[in-house]
Design a protein around this motif. Structure first.
Motif: not given
Length: 302
Positions: A249-252, A257-265
């Motif tokens: 997901f992306y959070v402001r 600007w945003d931080i994308e916070y993820g897994c399973e790349g």
């Protein structure tokens, strides 16, 4: 062949340092590190003393995107390549390098106006990394994550990272009605360590987003719940990207600007990889309909 091994650190300035503390430590579960500015926020993800440095100031902007190389010989090779391209290179003073927890650092500005730094010899902190959700950040040989940089000088900026710094093309996506492409580029098994995005202007904040990856989907879900509970603006809902397969997901962030916070790349096997053009950002999710405008795409003064 590139000398760059990965994204080493990101240094930003903010007018909202207290809100940043709540955002990064409580909301996203970064571990708190230490640094030379007593009012600064130094965020740990691994054995580096900090990966993300957030310093108080009178504007919200990127101060440095730090790229890591193997050693002093690789650093010298990068310097030679950048100087041959016609860009001025400065060696940071020992005090400045120490502030970045590196043995030696060079600095220059890319064609899009982004302050770039290249370094070797990061200083390590061997104490336990106590993240907020007991999550592990995926760093190591793949660096701290990826950045997406805006530029009004798209072709020149993309060519600089490909041809001067040696980043490998990792595909593209058409935007703006198919008139231009976002270019993705990598230097290790992470699908992309940088993406170059056309933008109407340069200047502050100089960043579209920073991506960080964690080890479990549960950690992503907990972070999503937590930042929403704390009142941070969700730029994009949870989804899975088509190019790097990241569930995120992306959070402001405070500052536009945003931080994308993820897994399973995905992990790229360069033996077989060919650059592709995706026609859809995500397989599912990543609904941007509720997103506030990113500062990189808003005319200055508005």
């Amino acid at each position: 062949m590139t000398q760059i091994r990965g994204l080493g650190y990101l240094k930003v300035q903010t007018r909202h340092i207290d809100r940043w503390r709540e955002f990064a430590l409580d909301g996203l579960g970064f571990a708190e590190g230490a640094g030379p500015d007593p009012d600064g926020l130094y965020l740990r993800m691994d054995e580096r003393r900090s990966r993300l440095q957030v310093l108080p100031g009178d504007s919200d902007r990127v101060l440095a995107v730090g790229w890591e190389v193997r050693d002093q010989y690789a650093l010298a090779a990068v310097r030679e390549a950048v100087e041959k391209s016609g860009r001025e290179v400065r060696t940071l003073a020992p005090k400045e390098a120490a502030e970045r927890d590196a043995e030696e650092v060079i600095a220059f500005t890319d064609p899009g106006g982004t302050p770039a730094e290249v370094f070797f010899g990061p200083v390590l902190d061997h104490s336990p990394v106590r993240t907020g959700f007991a999550q592990k950040f995926i760093t190591g040989a793949m660096g701290m994550g990826h950045v997406v940089l805006p530029t009004p000088n798209f072709a020149e900026t993309a060519a600089f990272y490909n041809e001067v710094l040696g980043f490998l093309p990792r595909g593209a996506m058409k935007v703006g009605g198919g008139r231009v492409r976002i270019r993705f580029m990598g230097v290790n098994q992470r699908h992309h360590s940088i993406a170059i995005c056309p933008a109407p202007h340069d200047g502050d904040p100089g960043l579209v987003h920073l991506m960080v990856e964690v080890d479990t989907l549960d950690a992503v879900g907990i972070a999503l719940d937590t930042v929403k509970e704390k009142g941070f603006s969700i730029s994009s809902t949870l989804g899975r990207h088509t190019n790097d397969k990241m569930v995120s997901f992306y959070v402001r962030a405070p500052g536009g600007w945003d931080i994308e916070y993820g897994c399973e790349g995905m992990l790229v096997d360069e033996t077989y990889y060919t650059a592709e053009e995706i026609t859809k950002d995500s397989y599912w999710g990543h609904d941007w309909s509720g997103s506030e405008p990113l500062a990189a795409f808003v005319p200055p003064g508005k």
